[in-house]
Every structure is written in C-alpha cells, then in structure tokens.
Design a protein around this motif. Structure first.
Motif: not given
Length: 117
Positions: A27-31, A45-57, A100-111
């Motif tokens: 999330a920090f890298a995206i921001l 796109t950037v907002a969606t990826a950031s939101l996914i990162g925050c959900v992962g946290v 598992a949800c946290s790891l999934l968010c970590f995979i989905i945000a960069p995608i």
C-alpha cells in the motif's frame, strides 16, 4: 522439548507480521508512486489497488484479533472448560481465513495495477 502452544503462537505471530508488513509495504509503495502511476493509468485503477492493499492490512489486523481470541479460549480449555476448545478452533479457522484474504489482497492489488483493471 518445546511447548506446542508456544511454537504455534510464534508461527502465528510470524504469519500475522508477514501479512501486515507485506500489505502495508505494498500500500505504501502504491501511494509513493502515485504520481508516476497516474501517468500510465486512470485514478480508478490506482484507487482500487490502494483499497485492496488497505483491505489486506485490515485482514491482517483481524487475523491478529482472532488469534488473540483463539489463544484466550485455549487458555480456558487448559483451565478445565472443555467447550472452549471448540470455540478456540472456530476462532483459529476464522483467523486462517482472514490471513488467506490478506494474502489474496497482496496478490490481487499488483494484478489490478498491471492490467489496469
């Protein structure tokens, strides 16, 4: 010989820390790259990826909370309350799902960023 509870708690702590660090770092890298990323993709796109990162946290933090409750009920079981072991197992399984949800968010945000979804 190591105590099973202590070993389990150390592994759980390590996993929770890894989930929090990985998603927080992402999330920090995206921001931190927001200005350069906005040149190549839309703000959605950037907002969606950031939101996914925050959900992962958030999922990592929930994992910590569920692990705390699981440990608390394991302690009750040791004190003689049999039904508490089943509750501890439920909290543990919910914690694994949150992890598992946290790891999934970590995979989905960069995608999301990679494909501009």
């Amino acid at each position: 010989m190591a105590d099973y509870r202590e070993v389990s708690q150390e592994y759980a702590q390590g996993a929770i820390k890894a989930a929090l660090w990985a998603n927080g770092g992402m999330a920090f890298a995206i921001l931190s790259q927001l200005s350069s990323l906005s040149e190549f993709m839309g703000p959605e796109t950037v907002a969606t990826a950031s939101l996914i990162g925050c959900v992962g946290v958030l999922a990592g933090l929930i994992t910590w909370l569920l692990a705390f409750f699981s440990t608390r009920y394991v302690d009750r079981t040791i004190q003689g309350e049999e039904e508490s072991f089943e509750v501890a197992n439920r909290f543990m399984l919910c914690g694994v799902a949150a992890f598992a949800c946290s790891l999934l968010c970590f995979i989905i945000a960069p995608i999301v960023i990679l494909f501009g979804i």
